[in-house]
Design a protein around this motif. Structure first.
Motif, PDB file in Angstrom:
ATOM      1  N   ARG A  85      41.593  44.043  40.374  1.00  0.00           N
ATOM      2  CA  ARG A  85      41.495  45.045  39.309  1.00  0.00           C
ATOM      3  C   ARG A  85      42.663  44.976  38.328  1.00  0.00           C
ATOM      4  NH1 ARG A  85      39.611  50.701  41.985  1.00  0.00           N
ATOM      5  NH2 ARG A  85      37.665  49.966  42.872  1.00  0.00           N
ATOM      6  N   ASN A  86      43.557  44.027  38.523  1.00  0.00           N
ATOM      7  CA  ASN A  86      44.766  43.891  37.715  1.00  0.00           C
ATOM      8  C   ASN A  86      45.597  45.177  37.783  1.00  0.00           C
ATOM      9  OD1 ASN A  86      46.515  42.403  36.239  1.00  0.00           O
ATOM     10  ND2 ASN A  86      45.552  42.818  34.265  1.00  0.00           N
ATOM     11  N   TYR A  87      45.677  45.751  38.968  1.00  0.00           N
ATOM     12  CA  TYR A  87      46.426  46.982  39.211  1.00  0.00           C
ATOM     13  C   TYR A  87      47.677  46.615  39.998  1.00  0.00           C
ATOM     14  CZ  TYR A  87      47.160  51.927  40.294  1.00  0.00           C
ATOM     15  OH  TYR A  87      47.669  53.194  40.395  1.00  0.00           O
ATOM     16  N   ARG A  88      48.748  46.309  39.325  1.00  0.00           N
ATOM     17  CA  ARG A  88      50.015  45.885  39.917  1.00  0.00           C
ATOM     18  C   ARG A  88      49.815  44.705  40.875  1.00  0.00           C
ATOM     19  NH1 ARG A  88      54.239  49.688  40.000  1.00  0.00           N
ATOM     20  NH2 ARG A  88      55.451  47.860  40.503  1.00  0.00           N
ATOM     21  N   PRO A  89      49.313  43.567  40.378  1.00  0.00           N
ATOM     22  CA  PRO A  89      49.057  42.423  41.263  1.00  0.00           C
ATOM     23  C   PRO A  89      50.310  41.872  41.919  1.00  0.00           C
ATOM     24  CG  PRO A  89      48.782  41.793  38.966  1.00  0.00           C
ATOM     25  CD  PRO A  89      48.961  43.283  38.989  1.00  0.00           C
ATOM     26  N   GLU A  90      51.491  42.121  41.341  1.00  0.00           N
ATOM     27  CA  GLU A  90      52.738  41.613  41.943  1.00  0.00           C
ATOM     28  C   GLU A  90      53.073  42.334  43.240  1.00  0.00           C
ATOM     29  OE1 GLU A  90      54.093  44.944  39.194  1.00  0.00           O
ATOM     30  OE2 GLU A  90      52.624  43.353  39.095  1.00  0.00           O
ATOM     31  N   LEU A  91      52.409  43.461  43.506  1.00  0.00           N
ATOM     32  CA  LEU A  91      52.691  44.217  44.723  1.00  0.00           C
ATOM     33  C   LEU A  91      51.713  43.927  45.865  1.00  0.00           C
ATOM     34  CD1 LEU A  91      53.607  47.750  43.356  1.00  0.00           C
ATOM     35  CD2 LEU A  91      55.123  45.914  44.044  1.00  0.00           C
ATOM     36  N   ALA A  92      50.778  43.009  45.678  1.00  0.00           N
ATOM     37  CA  ALA A  92      49.766  42.742  46.701  1.00  0.00           C
ATOM     38  C   ALA A  92      50.403  42.309  48.020  1.00  0.00           C
ATOM     39  CB  ALA A  92      48.784  41.684  46.214  1.00  0.00           C
ATOM     40  N   ASP A  93      51.389  41.429  47.957  1.00  0.00           N
ATOM     41  CA  ASP A  93      52.046  40.965  49.179  1.00  0.00           C
ATOM     42  C   ASP A  93      52.866  42.078  49.826  1.00  0.00           C
ATOM     43  OD1 ASP A  93      50.967  38.442  48.933  1.00  0.00           O
ATOM     44  OD2 ASP A  93      52.652  37.706  47.732  1.00  0.00           O
ATOM     45  N   ALA A  94      53.496  42.912  49.016  1.00  0.00           N
ATOM     46  CA  ALA A  94      54.277  44.030  49.550  1.00  0.00           C
ATOM     47  C   ALA A  94      53.373  45.055  50.236  1.00  0.00           C
ATOM     48  CB  ALA A  94      55.074  44.695  48.441  1.00  0.00           C
ATOM     49  N   VAL A  95      52.194  45.296  49.665  1.00  0.00           N
ATOM     50  CA  VAL A  95      51.242  46.231  50.266  1.00  0.00           C
ATOM     51  C   VAL A  95      50.778  45.693  51.613  1.00  0.00           C
ATOM     52  CG1 VAL A  95      48.949  47.263  50.021  1.00  0.00           C
ATOM     53  CG2 VAL A  95      50.475  47.173  48.066  1.00  0.00           C
ATOM     54  N   TYR A  96      50.472  44.400  51.659  1.00  0.00           N
ATOM     55  CA  TYR A  96      50.005  43.812  52.912  1.00  0.00           C
ATOM     56  C   TYR A  96      51.114  43.814  53.966  1.00  0.00           C
ATOM     57  CZ  TYR A  96      47.822  40.688  56.218  1.00  0.00           C
ATOM     58  OH  TYR A  96      47.300  40.155  57.357  1.00  0.00           O
TER      59      TYR A  96
END
Length: 180
Positions: free
Chosen positions: A112-123
């Motif tokens: 969704r292009n919703y803060r894609p740089e945080l995907a790894d941090a969320v996981y």
């Protein structure tokens, strides 16, 4: 602090950087500054991870959610409801299966292009909460198994307190018997 359309993210960060009640101050050495604000995945006091100054934030927490008692939820900020804090977040329960959760996190952030740089941090935060839950369950089962074994062997689960005076009397009696 609710996001105002009149002030940009950088202006809010300039204010929050110095005056923020969530910051945990440490008075020894050049250590990084930590924060306990909602929406900050690494708990670092930086603009990139700030949950207060940014319009779009992602938060992962372990809490009860609907019919799930110990669910891990991912919460995204909604743009439409910025002025109403109660309705400004959209929590969604994450699955216990690691691969499904990974795909769901990627679709909600990168897709969704919703803060894609945080995907790894969320996981990473999801895995941490998932491992904590598994560890707690394994400790509970190990404790129950130990209690069952103790009952089978006739051992009490609580240790008896022994008086040091009684131990000395027992030793004295043993010494007398050995001398005879």
């Amino acid at each position: 602090m609710a996001y105002s359309s009149q002030a940009g993210e950088r202006v809010l960060w300039d204010v929050l950087q110095r005056h923020n009640s969530f910051v945990k101050k440490q008075y020894f050495g050049p250590t990084p500054r930590f924060t306990k604000e909602k929406g900050n995945l690494y708990n670092l006091h930086t603009f990139k991870y700030s949950g207060l100054a940014r319009k779009q934030t992602v938060d992962v927490r372990a809490k009860s959610f609907g019919k799930h008692k110990n669910a891990i939820t991912m919460t995204l900020k909604r743009k439409k409801w910025q002025g109403r804090p109660k309705h400004s977040s959209a929590p969604q329960a994450l699955n216990n299966r690691r691969k499904r959760s990974r795909l769901f996190i990627k679709s909600m952030t990168t897709g969704r292009n919703y803060r894609p740089e945080l995907a790894d941090a969320v996981y990473a935060r999801y895995r941490r909460y998932r491992n904590i839950g598994r560890h707690a369950k394994s400790l509970k089962t190990a404790k129950k198994e130990a209690e069952i074994v103790c009952k089978e062997l006739g051992l009490g689960t609580k240790s008896k307190k022994v008086d040091p005076e009684e131990e000395e009397e027992d030793e004295d009696e043993d010494d007398i018997e050995e001398a005879n």
